[in-house]
Design an enzyme around this catalytic site. Structure first.
Site, PDB file in Angstrom:
ATOM      1  N   ASN A   7       0.926  -1.416   0.065  1.00 47.53           N
ATOM      2  CA  ASN A   7      -0.034   0.096   0.140  1.00 47.53           C
ATOM      3  C   ASN A   7       0.913   1.300  -0.013  1.00 47.53           C
ATOM      4  O   ASN A   7       1.493   1.686   0.926  1.00 47.53           O
ATOM      5  CB  ASN A   7      -0.760   0.118   1.333  1.00 47.53           C
ATOM      6  CG  ASN A   7      -1.699   0.979   1.404  1.00 47.53           C
ATOM      7  OD1 ASN A   7      -1.635   2.193   0.551  1.00 47.53           O
ATOM      8  ND2 ASN A   7      -2.844   1.116   2.420  1.00 47.53           N
ATOM      9  N   ARG A  91      -2.601  -2.070  -3.431  1.00 48.01           N
ATOM     10  CA  ARG A  91      -3.883  -1.377  -3.459  1.00 48.01           C
ATOM     11  C   ARG A  91      -3.849   0.089  -4.243  1.00 48.01           C
ATOM     12  O   ARG A  91      -2.423   0.535  -4.297  1.00 48.01           O
ATOM     13  CB  ARG A  91      -3.819  -0.784  -1.960  1.00 48.01           C
ATOM     14  CG  ARG A  91      -4.982   0.107  -1.609  1.00 48.01           C
ATOM     15  CD  ARG A  91      -4.876   0.834  -0.517  1.00 48.01           C
ATOM     16  NE  ARG A  91      -6.139   1.710  -0.127  1.00 48.01           N
ATOM     17  CZ  ARG A  91      -6.012   2.658   0.552  1.00 48.01           C
ATOM     18  NH1 ARG A  91      -5.008   3.207   1.048  1.00 48.01           N
ATOM     19  NH2 ARG A  91      -7.136   3.318   0.477  1.00 48.01           N
ATOM     20  N   HIS A 180     -12.692   2.993   0.430  1.00 48.00           N
ATOM     21  CA  HIS A 180     -12.768   1.889   1.183  1.00 48.00           C
ATOM     22  C   HIS A 180     -13.630   0.530   0.600  1.00 48.00           C
ATOM     23  O   HIS A 180     -13.838  -0.136   1.422  1.00 48.00           O
ATOM     24  CB  HIS A 180     -13.285   2.296   2.269  1.00 48.00           C
ATOM     25  CG  HIS A 180     -12.902   3.514   3.123  1.00 48.00           C
ATOM     26  ND1 HIS A 180     -13.495   4.424   3.699  1.00 48.00           N
ATOM     27  CD2 HIS A 180     -11.658   3.619   3.575  1.00 48.00           C
ATOM     28  CE1 HIS A 180     -12.875   5.336   4.505  1.00 48.00           C
ATOM     29  NE2 HIS A 180     -11.469   4.947   4.303  1.00 48.00           N
ATOM     30  N   ARG A 241     -11.787  15.529   8.071  1.00 46.95           N
ATOM     31  CA  ARG A 241     -12.420  15.975   6.812  1.00 46.95           C
ATOM     32  C   ARG A 241     -14.008  16.268   7.245  1.00 46.95           C
ATOM     33  O   ARG A 241     -14.449  15.575   8.055  1.00 46.95           O
ATOM     34  CB  ARG A 241     -12.423  14.754   6.061  1.00 46.95           C
ATOM     35  CG  ARG A 241     -11.170  14.325   5.120  1.00 46.95           C
ATOM     36  CD  ARG A 241     -11.347  13.488   4.214  1.00 46.95           C
ATOM     37  NE  ARG A 241     -10.205  12.808   3.711  1.00 46.95           N
ATOM     38  CZ  ARG A 241     -10.171  11.398   3.669  1.00 46.95           C
ATOM     39  NH1 ARG A 241     -10.955  10.735   3.958  1.00 46.95           N
ATOM     40  NH2 ARG A 241      -8.843  11.158   3.499  1.00 46.95           N
ATOM     41  N   GLU A 385      -8.099  -5.160   5.350  1.00 47.04           N
ATOM     42  CA  GLU A 385      -7.899  -4.904   3.716  1.00 47.04           C
ATOM     43  C   GLU A 385      -6.519  -5.707   3.074  1.00 47.04           C
ATOM     44  O   GLU A 385      -6.806  -6.004   1.972  1.00 47.04           O
ATOM     45  CB  GLU A 385      -7.836  -3.480   3.644  1.00 47.04           C
ATOM     46  CG  GLU A 385      -9.325  -2.912   3.929  1.00 47.04           C
ATOM     47  CD  GLU A 385      -8.810  -1.201   4.025  1.00 47.04           C
ATOM     48  OE1 GLU A 385      -8.562  -0.706   5.301  1.00 47.04           O
ATOM     49  OE2 GLU A 385      -9.293  -0.359   3.061  1.00 47.04           O
TER      50      GLU A 385
END
Ligand code: ADP
Length: 398
Positions: A7, A91, A180, A241, A385
């Protein structure tokens, strides 16, 4: 087969080596400050001590070379040589409309990922650098790209279109993509498995509540809606965010504070969310929970607004699917925050939800946290993940 999962960010790189037969993580680690002074690699083999080494990493190729050295180190490594690594899973954040599934990486695939760079200018170029560096060092090892957006490509048009001039979609592919996806897919499938029910028979809402947060509606095994949009800024209130806001606020702040669009985007991405709402107390829910329990009004405001917002999205997705069977919580906050789960579920009495407080306080297990007579099942499913990427990689390489 042993699968290396990568990743890659712009200055960091996370990795795991996973045995696809036993699904065990053999080693994992992180390269930080790539291309910056003070680069550091952290390496943790399954059985052995975690080691942190400060060493120069002028670029990602050097970072990956150090990862491969660590994995094959005669003393602390977990493989004898690189031939033992059967495949690499990368990823990739944005696959646009081009990728609805993971793919084997070829020169053509790289070109198409490059075409999606516009849609994720901070992430895709970094992901590609990781892919190219790996291909250089392991030219004969098959590589797979697993996209954050792919799982959401089954959304119907009415869920992914914005109320904007259609020409923006035609010209620039402006639409909701969602992120996601690897986590939403893994968690929803796992929920069905744990309940012993058919994935295709269930209506599932997944609340992925980490530092970044998104929620998805999965009906009969397909994603039908999700809260993040063209970018990960839309949707839930997150750590830093903003999530959904009135778009006219941007112009209002630009005038009042004399800020450029870039400066405002920085505020919306890095200084908003629960950090902003708590008047800069923290973006971390451990601090916010402690503040809430001490009666700190900034923590109370942030926690209440956050949980109310998640509950509103759950309501929207119950409407989108005309019902819900299972609600799953996952990621940092979703997995470790019994208080947040409680505060969200307090808004959901109309779904007949009854939490079992003893189960709600457990950690690290794939479990239902509702009582047997609860009309809707609420579950905690720790996301993984990396394992999902390893499974996809193995499936495509075999
Ligand atoms: P991301 O992958 O988006 O960076 P994670 O899924 O790792 O984020 O989630 C990180 C967040 O999880 C932290 O910022 C913190 O708010 C929350 N978190 C971690 N541990 C706990 C805990 N024990 N209790 C409550 N929240 C926690």
């Amino acid at each position: 087969m042993k699968i290396l999962v990568i990743n890659c960010g712009s200055s960091s790189l996370k990795f795991q080596l996973i045995d696809s037969d036993s699904e065990e993580c053999l080693a994992k680690g992180l390269c930080e400050r790539i291309g910056i002074d003070g680069s550091m690699i952290t390496y943790a083999p399954k059985s052995g001590d975690k080691e942190k080494t400060e060493t120069p990493m002028p670029d990602h190729t050097e970072a990956i070379r150090l990862v491969l050295d660590a994995l094959t180190n005669p003393k602390t490594g977990v493989v004898k040589n690189l031939d033992e690594i059967g495949a690499v899973g990368h990823r990739v954040v944005h696959g646009g409309e081009k990728f609805a599934e993971s793919v084997l990486i070829t020169d053509d695939v790289i070109k198409i990922i490059e075409e999606c760079n516009d849609l994720a200018p901070l992430h895709n170029p970094a992901n590609l650098i990781g892919i190219n560096a790996c291909r250089k060092l392991m030219p004969n090892t098959p590589m797979v790209a697993v996209f954050d957006t792919a799982f959401h490509q089954t959304m119907p048009e009415e869920a992914y279109m914005y109320g904007l001039p259609y020409e923006y979609y035609k010209k620039y592919k402006i639409r909701r993509y969602g992120f996601h996806g690897t986590s939403h897919s893994y968690v929803s499938k796992r929920a069905a498995e744990v309940l012993g029910k058919k994935y295709e028979d269930l209506k599932i809402i997944v609340c992925h509540l980490g530092n970044g947060a998104s929620i998805s509606a999965v009906k009969n095994g397909k994603c039908v809606d999700t809260s993040m949009g063209l970018t990960p800024l839309q949707g839930l209130i997150m750590g830093t965010r903003s999530g959904d806001i009135d778009p006219a606020i941007i112009e209002f702040i630009a005038h009042k504070e004399n800020k450029s669009i870039d400066e405002i985007m920085n505020v919306l991405n890095k200084k908003s969310g629960v950090l902003g709402l708590s008047d800069n107390l923290s973006s971390d829910f451990r601090d916010l929970e402690a503040g809430y329990n001490n009666g700190d009004e900034n923590a109370i405001r942030a926690m209440k607004t956050y949980c109310y917002n998640v509950a509103k999205y759950v309501g929207a997705y119950v409407a989108a699917m005309n019902g819900v069977d299972v609600i799953c919580f996952t990621a940092g906050v979703g997995e470790n925050g019994p208080m947040v789960r409680n505060m969200i579920c307090e808004h959901l009495g109309y779904l007949g939800i009854k939490l079992d407080q003893e189960l709600n306080n457990k950690r690290g297990e794939d479990i239902a946290i509702t009582t047997p007579d609860s009309k809707t099942t609420v579950m905690v499913i720790p996301t993984n993940e990396e394992l999902a990427i390893a499974r996809e990689t193995c499936r495509l390489v075999k």
